[in-house]
Each structure stands twice: as structure tokens, then as C-alpha cells.
Design an enzyme around this catalytic site. Structure first.
Site, short mmCIF file in Angstrom:
data_model
loop_
_atom_site.label_atom_id
_atom_site.label_comp_id
_atom_site.label_asym_id
_atom_site.label_seq_id
_atom_site.Cartn_x
_atom_site.Cartn_y
_atom_site.Cartn_z
CG LEU A 64 -7.32 1.08 2.21
CD1 LEU A 64 -8.58 0.75 3.02
CD2 LEU A 64 -6.20 1.53 3.15
CB VAL A 66 -10.88 6.37 -0.11
CG1 VAL A 66 -11.82 7.56 0.07
CG2 VAL A 66 -10.79 5.55 1.18
CD GLU A 98 2.46 -7.45 -0.64
OE1 GLU A 98 1.31 -7.34 -1.10
OE2 GLU A 98 2.85 -8.45 -0.02
CG ASN A 103 0.06 5.10 -2.85
OD1 ASN A 103 -0.27 6.21 -2.44
ND2 ASN A 103 -0.81 4.13 -3.08
CE1 TYR A 110 -2.47 1.12 4.25
CE2 TYR A 110 -0.73 1.31 2.62
CZ TYR A 110 -2.04 1.06 2.93
OH TYR A 110 -2.93 0.73 1.95
C1 LIG Z 1 -4.55 6.03 0.15
C2 LIG Z 1 -6.05 6.24 0.39
C3 LIG Z 1 -6.69 4.88 0.67
C4 LIG Z 1 -6.24 7.18 1.59
O1 LIG Z 1 -7.64 7.31 1.80
P1 LIG Z 1 -8.24 8.58 2.58
O2 LIG Z 1 -9.65 8.24 2.92
O3 LIG Z 1 -8.00 9.80 1.80
O4 LIG Z 1 -7.34 8.60 3.87
P2 LIG Z 1 -7.80 9.25 5.25
O5 LIG Z 1 -8.67 10.43 5.00
O6 LIG Z 1 -8.31 8.18 6.14
O7 LIG Z 1 -6.43 9.81 5.76
C5 LIG Z 1 -5.58 8.99 6.46
C6 LIG Z 1 -4.17 9.50 6.31
O8 LIG Z 1 -3.82 9.50 4.92
C7 LIG Z 1 -2.92 10.57 4.69
N1 LIG Z 1 -3.60 11.55 3.84
C8 LIG Z 1 -4.93 11.79 3.70
N2 LIG Z 1 -5.13 12.78 2.83
C9 LIG Z 1 -3.90 13.17 2.40
C10 LIG Z 1 -3.45 14.14 1.47
N3 LIG Z 1 -4.32 14.93 0.80
N4 LIG Z 1 -2.14 14.26 1.25
C11 LIG Z 1 -1.27 13.47 1.88
N5 LIG Z 1 -1.63 12.53 2.79
C12 LIG Z 1 -2.94 12.38 3.04
C13 LIG Z 1 -2.63 11.16 6.01
O9 LIG Z 1 -1.58 10.46 6.64
C14 LIG Z 1 -3.90 10.90 6.77
O10 LIG Z 1 -3.73 10.96 8.14
P3 LIG Z 1 -4.06 12.35 8.89
O11 LIG Z 1 -5.52 12.63 8.64
O12 LIG Z 1 -3.75 12.03 10.32
O13 LIG Z 1 -3.15 13.38 8.27
C15 LIG Z 1 -6.72 6.92 -0.83
O14 LIG Z 1 -6.01 8.09 -1.14
C16 LIG Z 1 -6.81 6.03 -2.06
O15 LIG Z 1 -7.73 5.24 -2.21
N6 LIG Z 1 -5.81 6.17 -2.95
C17 LIG Z 1 -5.83 5.44 -4.24
C18 LIG Z 1 -5.71 3.95 -4.00
C19 LIG Z 1 -4.52 3.61 -3.16
O16 LIG Z 1 -3.43 4.11 -3.38
N7 LIG Z 1 -4.76 2.72 -2.17
C20 LIG Z 1 -3.71 2.27 -1.30
C21 LIG Z 1 -2.91 1.20 -1.96
S1 LIG Z 1 -1.53 0.70 -0.95
#
Ligand SMILES: CC(C)(COP(=O)(O)OP(=O)(O)OC[C@H]1O[C@@H](n2cnc3c(N)ncnc32)[C@H](O)[C@@H]1OP(=O)(O)O)[C@@H](O)C(=O)NCCC(=O)NCCS
Length: 171
Positions: A64, A66, A98, A103, A110
């Protein structure tokens, strides 16, 4: 996701992880018809993706991601929505994943979705300087009332096989 998306996917992957998936991981997932989803912004630019391994009555989220400049806009939540809908449609009872303990961002995401920690895999992930990092195993139980998807659902390109025999979890 298709082969045509892989250059963009790999560019996002390389920026997102210290230990990114290689092209072969994605190619093998496509060859095995794993469930995949793409996320695009309003301009049609690819900004995120997910890959999951379907099994008999569960799905295992393998990737997953972004793109860095597009984080924090709900794209991951939308991808998890798509995964959950696909899982419910095919009658799956459980989603698994996992995640690295380090992270925190992903763990928060999650947890907010209702995933619970159910285990720990010791030294599961590669880490810098030749070290290893544990993996937190998380589970989401889906509604028992889920009904199976009709066969051939294009959005749910599922198959049971793991092509590489390399069941690599989320990083
Ligand atoms: C983890 C990841 C998938 C989150 O993607 P994202 O599109 O930014 O997430 P979303 O915008 O949908 O946010 C969902 C939740 O993530 C968390 N989140 C989003 N931005 C955040 C930030 N800047 N700091 C901390 N938490 C954050 C929050 O819980 C948020 O929920 P909320 O909006 O109710 O606060 C992204 O940061 C990523 O791709 N990271 C690198 C790869 C990775 O680690 N993948 C997951 C492997 S397990």
C-alpha cells in the site's frame, strides 16, 4: 494495475521505501492476478496503489503506497476502502497485513481502520546496515454477512497463487 503502469509505480515505490519492491514483485503479482488497485488524482496522475493476495476466505495486503507529494489527502484511506469492498464482495472474513513497528504513520492509519495487532514476526524485514526489523501482524475481521462477488469481477482480479513464492508483506 497493468504492465503499462509499472514505470510510474516503480518510481513511486523507489521514493517511498528504503527497501522497495522490484519490478519482478509487481510483475509476478500481475501474472498471478493478485488484487490490485490504483489511485489517481483529479488530473488523472497515478498517486497510489495497493496489491493484495486473495486466499480462500481472507485477503493479505502486500503493498500500500501513496506518492510522497500526495500523502495526507486520504488516498490511502480510499485504497483501503477499495480493498475492504473487494474483500467483502468475495466473501472474505479477514484482512491481514504486516507493518514495521517504526512505521507510525501506517500503523495509525490501520488502527483507525479497525485493524488490531495480533502478532509479531521477528526479524521479518530488512533494515539498514544489514539489520532486520520485526513485523507487526495486523488483522481486520470483516462483516460475517458478506456475500460472494460474481465471477469475473474486473475490479477484483483475484487468484490464489503467490507467483514468486515470495510472500513479502507490506514494508
Ligand atoms: C502510509 C501511507 C500509505 C499513508 O498514505 P496517505 O495517503 O498519506 O494516508 P491518508 O491521507 O489516507 O491518511 C490516512 C491516515 O494516515 C495517517 N496520516 C496521514 N497523514 C499523516 C501524517 N502527516 N502524519 C501522521 N499520520 C498521518 C492518519 O491516521 C490519517 O488519518 P486521518 O486523516 O483521520 O488523520 C503513505 O504515507 C505511504 O505510502 N507511506 C510510505 C509507504 C508505506 O509506509 N506504506 C505502508 C506500508 S505498511
Amino acid at each position: 494495475m497493468s504492465e503499462a503502469d509499472l514505470d510510474t509505480v516503480l518510481a513511486i515505490e523507489a521514493c517511498a521505501y528504503a527497501f522497495p519492491w522490484r519490478r519482478s514483485h509487481f510483475a509476478d503479482s500481475l501474472a498471478a492476478s493478485h488484487w490490485t488497485a490504483l489511485r489517481r488524482d483529479a488530473d488523472g496522475q497515478l498517486v497510489g496503489y495497493a496489491v493484495a493476495l486473495p486466499a480462500a476466505d481472507e485477503m493479505h495486503l502486500l503493498n500500500l503506497t501513496v506518492a510522497r507529494p500526495h500523502e495526507g489527502r486520504g488516498h490511502a484511506r480510499a485504497l483501503l476502502d477499495a480493498l475492504q469492498a473487494a474483500a467483502v464482495a468475495r466473501g472474505a472474513a479477514t484482512l491481514w497485513l504486516e507493518v514495521r513497528p517504526s512505521n507510525e504513520r501506517a500503523r495509525r492509519l490501520y488502527a483507525a481502520r479497525g485493524f488490531e495487532q495480533v502478532g509479531l514476526r521477528r526479524d521479518y524485514y530488512p533494515a539498514p546496515h544489514g539489520r532486520r526489523e520485526d513485523a507487526i501482524v495486523m488483522r481486520l475481521r470483516l462483516a460475517a454477512a458478506a456475500s460472494p462477488a460474481p465471477p469475473g469481477d474486473a475490479a477484483d482480479r483475484a487468484a490464489a497463487a503467490d507467483p514468486a513464492g515470495d510472500r513479502r508483506g507490506l514494508d
